[in-house]
Design an enzyme around this catalytic site. Structure first.
Site, mmCIF file in Angstrom:
data_model
loop_
_atom_site.group_PDB
_atom_site.id
_atom_site.type_symbol
_atom_site.label_atom_id
_atom_site.label_comp_id
_atom_site.label_asym_id
_atom_site.label_seq_id
_atom_site.Cartn_x
_atom_site.Cartn_y
_atom_site.Cartn_z
ATOM 1 N N SER A 22 -19.814 7.156 8.472
ATOM 2 C CA SER A 22 -19.048 5.535 8.444
ATOM 3 C C SER A 22 -18.971 4.508 7.447
ATOM 4 C CB SER A 22 -18.554 5.691 10.006
ATOM 5 O OG SER A 22 -18.705 4.457 10.416
ATOM 6 N N ASN A 109 -20.694 2.786 21.430
ATOM 7 C CA ASN A 109 -19.187 3.015 22.095
ATOM 8 C C ASN A 109 -18.605 1.568 22.384
ATOM 9 O OD1 ASN A 109 -19.929 5.360 21.492
ATOM 10 N ND2 ASN A 109 -19.823 6.188 23.449
ATOM 11 N N THR A 154 29.601 -3.625 5.678
ATOM 12 C CA THR A 154 29.125 -2.916 6.508
ATOM 13 C C THR A 154 29.586 -1.240 5.726
ATOM 14 O OG1 THR A 154 31.582 -2.243 7.462
ATOM 15 C CG2 THR A 154 29.924 -4.579 7.919
ATOM 16 N N HIS A 155 28.763 -0.533 5.971
ATOM 17 C CA HIS A 155 28.576 0.633 5.010
ATOM 18 C C HIS A 155 28.384 0.395 3.409
ATOM 19 C CE1 HIS A 155 30.027 2.021 9.382
ATOM 20 N NE2 HIS A 155 30.925 1.344 8.976
ATOM 21 N N SER A 276 9.902 -0.775 -20.134
ATOM 22 C CA SER A 276 9.777 0.179 -19.665
ATOM 23 C C SER A 276 9.384 0.591 -20.994
ATOM 24 C CB SER A 276 11.106 1.050 -19.896
ATOM 25 O OG SER A 276 11.188 2.178 -20.784
ATOM 26 N N LYS A 282 14.854 -2.522 -20.795
ATOM 27 C CA LYS A 282 14.711 -2.622 -18.956
ATOM 28 C C LYS A 282 13.801 -3.556 -18.448
ATOM 29 C CE LYS A 282 15.866 0.523 -17.343
ATOM 30 N NZ LYS A 282 15.139 1.566 -16.858
ATOM 31 N N GLU A 289 10.405 -1.857 -5.791
ATOM 32 C CA GLU A 289 10.368 -0.813 -4.967
ATOM 33 C C GLU A 289 8.489 -0.177 -4.667
ATOM 34 O OE1 GLU A 289 12.602 1.473 -9.574
ATOM 35 O OE2 GLU A 289 10.653 0.607 -9.988
HETATM 36 N N1 ARG Z 1 -19.413 5.136 14.209
HETATM 37 C C1 ARG Z 1 -19.099 5.647 15.338
HETATM 38 C C2 ARG Z 1 -17.095 5.089 15.642
HETATM 39 O O1 ARG Z 1 -16.699 4.729 15.053
HETATM 40 C C3 ARG Z 1 -19.425 4.483 15.976
HETATM 41 C C4 ARG Z 1 -19.725 4.685 17.768
HETATM 42 C C5 ARG Z 1 -21.039 5.896 17.428
HETATM 43 N N2 ARG Z 1 -20.510 6.384 18.499
HETATM 44 C C6 ARG Z 1 -21.567 7.513 18.960
HETATM 45 N N3 ARG Z 1 -21.437 7.563 20.468
HETATM 46 N N4 ARG Z 1 -21.855 8.574 18.319
HETATM 47 O O2 ARG Z 1 -16.129 5.765 16.773
#
Ligand code: ARG
Length: 466
Positions: A22, A109, A154-155, A276, A282, A289
């Site tokens: 990650s 965690n 309205t509408h 454009s 344009k 948008e």
């Molecule tokens: N990269 C993990 C996440 O975003 C971090 C926590 C990882 N914990 C684990 N038990 N593998 O959740």
């Protein structure tokens, strides 16, 4: 070294290894990881796990990592699993094996849960500050619009006239609610998971209240199982963002409509429009948008989060890693939009004369006309019917209500007299909407003052958190 390799006999499949990382995206929370790691280190020292000298070395190491990574450049690294692994490896390279002590009593965690809370909290403060600027831009345009009127729809059909300022203040209301919702969300974000460990609470005697305080959290979270698996605050925040983006998209739609030749109420600012490649004449409303288009992303992120969280057993599951990218994407999207909107609103030109003319055609004084009869004692339903008949007559004669003669009007109701024509005029029609929240000029003047105060106090609150 990996953070968990001891019990494994074989290396990971290289493709899986790359895929599950990650670090590409969670390096976004590096500064929060460093701050949280500093607070954890101090708690470790207080618990007697680190000596004073060790604490000093670790804190200096963390600061050094912060300095080395201060640039916005993404960090490329093919070995690092996630931001927690990165900090550990860098720290060990700076302070040696002592760096491994930082993870005492710690779990990724609780770390990621904390980092994300710090990220969301900072994003909320930034967004509220941007919202204050946006509201201010609307407010000053409302102030400049003076007594000019425009149709209220309205509408999407002509309904009644209103002051241009009244229309602009409607957006200020929406954005102030968004700012309020963000503040409310912040209350629930601002609790500290650190000390929850992997799931059942830290295994060292860490002072959780101390850690929470170090990081400016209100208090530690109450339950370790919930704390490591809770992403309600992410979903809640992104839902607030989708409602905010939805408001932006309603604004965008009005800008697009009002800049069309058919309406011609606004002139698109050249700085925020494009041409454009094919049609030389344009000038296109690209900014509104794209605002309207990007709302889809934000709502998509909220949906992705809800679906990711649905049905997850307690407590931490790796699925939770998937909550990060939608969070970052929704936040980036809205943070980029708001200042652009502010710039657009500061420079867009209103075609006041055309708006004001449009406010006086299409029978927008019909309800005021019926009110005239009501004020003469005619029951409302009958008054409605009689003015409806007057409109029908006008459609035949191809005129507005003020084009009917008194004789014609009296065939519908003998109560009509000369004063009726006065009540059809724009200023009279506006003035009778004299209730709290109505478009009577005096009410709008008061509303401007109230909005100004609210924006000022929003600014003060934002300042207090900065
Ligand atoms: N990269 C993990 C996440 O975003 C971090 C926590 C990882 N914990 C684990 N038990 N593998 O959740």
């Amino acid at each position: 070294m990996k953070m968990w390799s001891g019990r494994f006999r074989r290396p990971l499949d290289p493709e899986f290894e790359r895929w599950q990382r990650s670090f590409d995206f969670d390096q976004r929370v590096l500064r929060y990881e460093l701050a949280a790691s500093g607070a954890h280190a101090r708690a470790l020292k207080n618990a007697g796990v680190l000596s004073s000298d060790e604490l000093i070395s670790i804190l200096e190491g963390l600061r050094q990592i912060g300095r080395e990574t201060a640039s916005a450049e993404p960090i490329e690294d093919s070995e690092i699993e996630d931001v927690h692994h990165y900090v550990e490896r860098q720290l060990v390279s700076l302070v040696g094996d002592l760096g491994y002590k930082l993870h005492s009593g710690h779990s990724r965690n609780e770390q990621i849960a904390t980092d994300l809370r710090l990220y969301v909290r900072a994003a909320i403060d930034e967004l509220r500050s941007q919202l204050a600027e946006l509201c201010d831009a609307f407010l000053s345009r409302a102030g400049q619009a003076g007594s000019f009127a425009m149709p209220a729809y309205t509408h999407l059909q002509h309904a009644e006239p209103m002051l241009v300022a009244h229309w602009l203040l409607a957006y200020v209301e929406m954005f102030l609610r968004d700012a309020d919702r963000l503040a409310d969300c912040r209350k629930r974000v601002n609790f500290c998971p650190l000390g929850s460990g992997a799931v059942a609470g830290a295994t060292l005697a860490l002072d959780r209240a101390f850690i929470a305080n170090e990081l400016d959290f209100t208090a530690p979270t109450n339950n370790s199982v919930d704390a490591v698996s809770d992403r309600d605050f992410v979903l809640e925040f992104v839902n607030v963002l989708s409602l905010l983006a939805l408001h932006l998209s309603r604004w965008a739609e009005e800008m697009i409509l009002f800049s069309s030749q058919e309406f011609g109420f606004i002139l698109l600012p050249e700085a925020y429009s494009t041409g454009s490649s094919a049609m030389p004449q344009k000038k296109n409303p690209d900014l509104p948008e794209l605002v309207r288009g990007k709302t889809g992303r934000v709502i998509g992120a909220a949906t992705a989060l809800a679906v990711t969280l649905k049905g997850l057993p307690l407590a931490y599951n790796k699925d939770l890693q998937e909550t990060q990218e939608p969070l970052f994407s929704a936040t980036d999207t809205v943070l980029a939009l708001l200042p652009l909107l502010t710039g657009f609103m500061k420079t867009v030109e209103f075609e006041y004369a055309r708006m004001n003319d449009a406010a006086q055609s299409g029978f927008m004084n019909a309800w005021a006309a019926a009110t005239y009869l009501v004020n003469h004692g005619v029951p409302s339903r009958l008054a409605h019917e009689q003015i409806g008949k007057a409109v029908k007559l006008c459609l035949e004669k191809q005129c507005e209500l003020q084009g009917l003669t008194l004789d014609e009007l009296r065939t519908l109701n003998p109560a009509f007299d000369e004063s009726f024509y006065e009540c059809l005029k724009l200023n009279c029609v506006l003035a009778i909407h004299d209730v709290i929240g109505g478009t009577a000029p005096e009410r709008v003047r008061q509303a401007l003052a109230v909005a100004k105060k609210k924006i000022e106090s929003l600014r003060e609150e934002v300042h207090a958190h900065a």
